[in-house]
Motif scaffolding. Structure first.
Motif, PDB file in Angstrom:
ATOM      1  N   TYR A 123      46.330 -21.133 -10.176  1.00 51.59           N
ATOM      2  CA  TYR A 123      45.907 -21.498 -11.523  1.00 51.59           C
ATOM      3  C   TYR A 123      45.463 -22.941 -11.427  1.00 51.59           C
ATOM      4  CZ  TYR A 123      46.638 -22.813 -16.467  1.00 51.59           C
ATOM      5  OH  TYR A 123      46.499 -23.284 -17.746  1.00 51.59           O
ATOM      6  N   LYS A 128      40.486 -23.436 -14.395  1.00 46.56           N
ATOM      7  CA  LYS A 128      41.596 -23.942 -15.211  1.00 46.56           C
ATOM      8  C   LYS A 128      41.075 -24.927 -16.258  1.00 46.56           C
ATOM      9  CE  LYS A 128      45.940 -26.493 -15.066  1.00 46.56           C
ATOM     10  NZ  LYS A 128      46.886 -27.206 -14.225  1.00 46.56           N
ATOM     11  N   TRP A 145      43.669 -14.347 -17.430  1.00 52.08           N
ATOM     12  CA  TRP A 145      43.679 -14.792 -16.035  1.00 52.08           C
ATOM     13  C   TRP A 145      43.958 -13.613 -15.110  1.00 52.08           C
ATOM     14  CZ3 TRP A 145      42.781 -19.038 -13.075  1.00 52.08           C
ATOM     15  CH2 TRP A 145      42.431 -20.209 -13.753  1.00 52.08           C
ATOM     16  N   TRP A 162      47.527 -12.441 -18.721  1.00 53.22           N
ATOM     17  CA  TRP A 162      47.145 -12.354 -17.319  1.00 53.22           C
ATOM     18  C   TRP A 162      47.296 -10.910 -16.852  1.00 53.22           C
ATOM     19  CZ3 TRP A 162      50.967 -10.745 -13.921  1.00 53.22           C
ATOM     20  CH2 TRP A 162      52.270 -10.817 -14.403  1.00 53.22           C
TER      21      TRP A 162
END
Length: 184
Positions: A123, A128, A145, A162
């Protein structure tokens, strides 16, 4: 049966086979070139009538001779699907590609944005930075993500949405996302 003036049984079989193939190939070519549904149905009806006069063991020719255009199209679709699956197994295409293609048939989500950094290993980096800026300026976007393994607790806290790479949710998100922000 087609009548050939011959006593030789093998010649009779050859002529019958040739006749059936000729009729079905010609009918298929005419069907593909026809423009309207009524024209296709009419062509199909004529070919089916000719093929019903002969006996056959071929599933394809039996599908023609049913006289039902719907049944014939269903048979052709089933054969194509079976052939595609057989090819997929032979080429050892991963299940993920099939899932991805399945989800591609669904509409694109206009507000879905995917992020992945270094093949899902971290990450960090430009994804990011873009994620943090979009999270701040565009709260209506769905920011997701992609990670190759389950992230640590502090990363989970920073990005609650995510998915794991190669999971069911991953292929769904990949196929439906409007934007991808990857650094590889």
């Amino acid at each position: 049966m087609l009548s050939a003036h011959t006593m030789d049984n093998t010649v009779q079989k050859f002529l019958n086979t040739w006749y059936k193939r000729f009729i079905s190939k010609r009918g298929r070519a005419l069907l593909e070139r026809s423009t309207s549904k009524s024209q296709q149905a009419d062509i199909f009806r004529h070919v089916a009538y000719d093929l019903r006069r002969t006996k056959t063991r071929s599933k394809y020719l039996q599908a023609w001779s049913t006289g039902s255009y719907f049944m014939f199209r269903s048979y052709i679709t089933a054969v194509k699907t079976k052939r595609t699956l057989r090819t997929a197994r032979r080429k050892k295409i991963k299940n993920g590609l099939m899932l991805y293609r399945l989800f591609q048939k669904m509409p694109v989500k206009e507000n879905l944005v995917l992020f992945e950094s270094f093949l899902g290993r971290s990450y960090s980096d430009n994804p990011k930075a873009l994620y943090l800026k979009l999270k701040e300026q565009r709260p209506e976007l769905e920011l997701v993500w992609i990670f190759s393994k389950e992230p640590s607790d502090d990363v989970k806290e920073a990005c609650p949405n995510w998915v794991l790479k190669n999971s069911f949710a991953y292929y769904q998100a990949m196929a439906r996302a409007k934007y991808w922000v990857f650094n590889t």
